[in-house]
Design an enzyme around this catalytic site. Structure first.
Site: not given
Ligand code: GLN
Length: 560
Positions: A399, A524, A526
């Site tokens: 990001c 994102h 993750e």
């Protein structure tokens, strides 16, 4: 809608769907691991073949954590449907492997907003709007809504944030008390998690705080069925007896949750303690055996990995690791699959700006720049990205990390002097810029590009190598975007676009052509990593770091 129409609609949404409900409350102090306990229970029951749903209720008055500083609240966890939620939903996903939605998190802010909206709409016409029953009904309705949603869960786990005795959580506890009355005692279970402190001077584990917190629960009409004590030491039969006696639960229903080496061990410890079995018995559910083989195998690898690697995360919220919770966990997942312990250096970006990169980054084998907002730390991040690019160190931008990599490349390779993001400065070269549809947005809550967006990946790239598919969906939370006006200049100089949103032609991933592993994404990743399936980009990044480490070791050996 007429007054009677609104009333019957309310009655209908208060009807409790047939399911089993487990309320997880906490006492004594916060941070005991209620989220991990709820997630672990979810996993245990799911692994027995039950359909499970989890709900986090947060007593604060923000509508969602999206407007809070990460130092206040830790990471904002974004779901596929674009809800900005509490980070415990991340634990739920990582443990249960079930994707959450906006239905899995409710805040007091949402509850009050909805009640006040209904009042304005005339839904309660003629009545005085009060905490009981209007606010409590609204809380109950949020639980029933989740319980009614497909795939209809057989077990709903409801965790309440904060600690019993907090003013702001009272309406939630009251609603749960009523819920037990409405659903009937056989279908509702209260699990209370407390702390059993060890007083070194006395050489004793103390049960008094637990007694007090249960007393507080009972004052508001809730008798826990199961007590779980968080403890750093083994508890004796006497302690269980004492807690049982003072808290009016059977000794058999006092369990311990010992400090674990890794949070992923907690579900296995709960099994050893017999907590899921007890839960099933009390709820009248058929006893089934869990299937936690893969899970246990991963835990073994986390605890005794054969390799290790050191990586740096250069951010601005490094003082509070909860701010990067999902990144920490994604490294653990990738490490478990690669039999590697990932040591993370949490590096304050401003220090790099002050003292240069060498001092901090010379012994790491990969550099990650995570998401973030605002200008503080940007210069340090730019230096870190340049360092990774020039030294051939694996680089992963997420990001804001992509935006930094792009600005750095623009300034130092593409010759676009003072290129920047329009989030930080007015510049001749706004390589990161606001899209047209964001320019008119002034309200802050829930207005970013949020949730899952499609991304098309170009074949023959590192991104494709990682995902091994052309169409993926990843979660976003940002306002600014790569400015397509500069795409050609970038590609000419060696930074290529490898992932793109098919509808809006938004740039989702970039890579460097001449670099061992330099990849950045606007989303994102993750947020979608799980213990039983590490995220492919994290997997590849850690793998690249291992290779880099190997190469460095070779180079040292070969130096005469
Ligand atoms: N501040 C940047 C934006 O809004 C990046 C946001 C992020 O990293 N989540 O676009």
């Amino acid at each position: 809608m007429s007054k009677s129409g609104a009333k019957s609609r309310r009655k209908e949404s208060l009807r409790i769907p047939k399911a089993k409900y487990i309320f997880v409350t906490g006492g004594v102090v916060s941070s005991l691991g209620k989220g991990i306990l709820s997630a672990s229970l979810g996993l245990s029951l799911k692994s027995r073949g039950y359909k499970v749903a989890t709900l986090k209720s947060d007593p604060y008055l923000n509508v969602d954590p999206g407007t809070m500083n990460p130092f206040q609240h830790g990471e904002v966890y974004v779901t596929d449907d674009g809800a900005e939620t509490d980070l415990d939903l991340g634990h739920y996903e990582r443990f249960t492997n079930i994707s959450m939605s906006k239905l899995n998190n409710v805040t007091a802010g949402q509850i009050y907003a909805s009640v006040i909206q209904k009042e304005r709409d005339g839904d309660y016409l003629g009545g005085t709007v009060q905490v009981i029953p209007h606010v409590t009904d609204e809380i109950i309705m949020n639980i029933t809504k989740l319980a009614r949603t497909a795939p209809k869960p057989e077990i709903v786990i409801v965790e309440v944030g904060g600690t019993v005795g907090d003013y702001e959580s009272l309406p939630f506890f009251e609603a749960f008390r009523q819920f037990r009355l409405m659903a009937g005692p056989r279908d509702v279970l209260f699990v209370h998690l407390t702390l059993l402190p060890y007083i070194a001077a006395a050489g004793e584990l103390k049960t008094k705080p637990t007694q007090h917190s249960v007393k507080q629960l009972r004052e508001i009409g809730i008798q826990p069925d199961i007590i779980v004590v968080r403890t750093e030491r083994q508890i004796t039969r006497e302690i269980r007896d004492k807690i049982g006696l003072f808290c009016s639960v059977n000794t058999r229903d006092v369990f311990m949750s010992r400090d674990a080496e890794t949070i992923y061990e907690v579900p296995l410890n709960l099994e050893k303690e017999g907590i899921p079995d007890s839960v099933m018995k009390k709820l009248g559910l058929k006893q089934r055996e869990p299937d936690l083989k893969v899970w246990a195998d991963r835990v073994k690898r986390i605890k005794k990995p054969r390799k290790k690697v050191r990586l740096a995360v250069c951010g601005k919220y490094v003082g509070l690791q909860d701010a990067y919770k999902s990144i920490t966990e994604a490294f653990i997942h990738a490490g478990a699959e690669l039999d590697t312990r990932v040591d993370v250096l949490w590096q304050e970006a401003e220090d790099i700006e002050k003292h240069g990169p060498e001092k901090f980054l010379n012994d790491v084998h990969g550099i990650l720049i995570p998401g973030g907002f605002g200008e503080r730390g940007i210069e340090g991040k730019l230096i870190a990205a340049r360092y990774a690019r020039e030294k051939g160190i694996p680089f992963f931008g997420i990001c804001l990390g992509l935006q930094v990599a792009v600005i750095e490349f623009a300034r130092h390779v593409a010759g676009l002097k003072n290129a920047n993001s329009s989030e930080f400065a007015r510049t001749k070269y706004p390589v990161i810029d606001l899209m047209e549809n964001q320019r008119s947005v002034h309200k802050k809550g829930g207005t970013m590009r949020l949730g899952a967006w499609a991304c098309h990946i170009t074949r023959g790239t590192k991104a494709f190598e990682a995902y091994d598919q052309e169409l993926i969906h990843e979660r976003h939370r940002h306002r600014y975007e790569f400015n397509n006006a500069f795409k050609d200049v970038f590609e000419k100089h060696g930074m290529i676009v490898t992932g793109e949103n098919p509808d809006g032609r938004l740039v989702e991933m970039v890579e460097l052509k001449d670099h061992p592993w330099f990849l950045a994404c606007q989303f994102h990743p993750e947020l979608k990593s799980r213990l039983i399936k590490a995220h492919p980009l994290f997997y590849r990044f850690v793998e690249a770091a291992l290779k880099h480490q190997e190469k460095e070791n070779q180079d040292v050996k070969n130096t005469p």
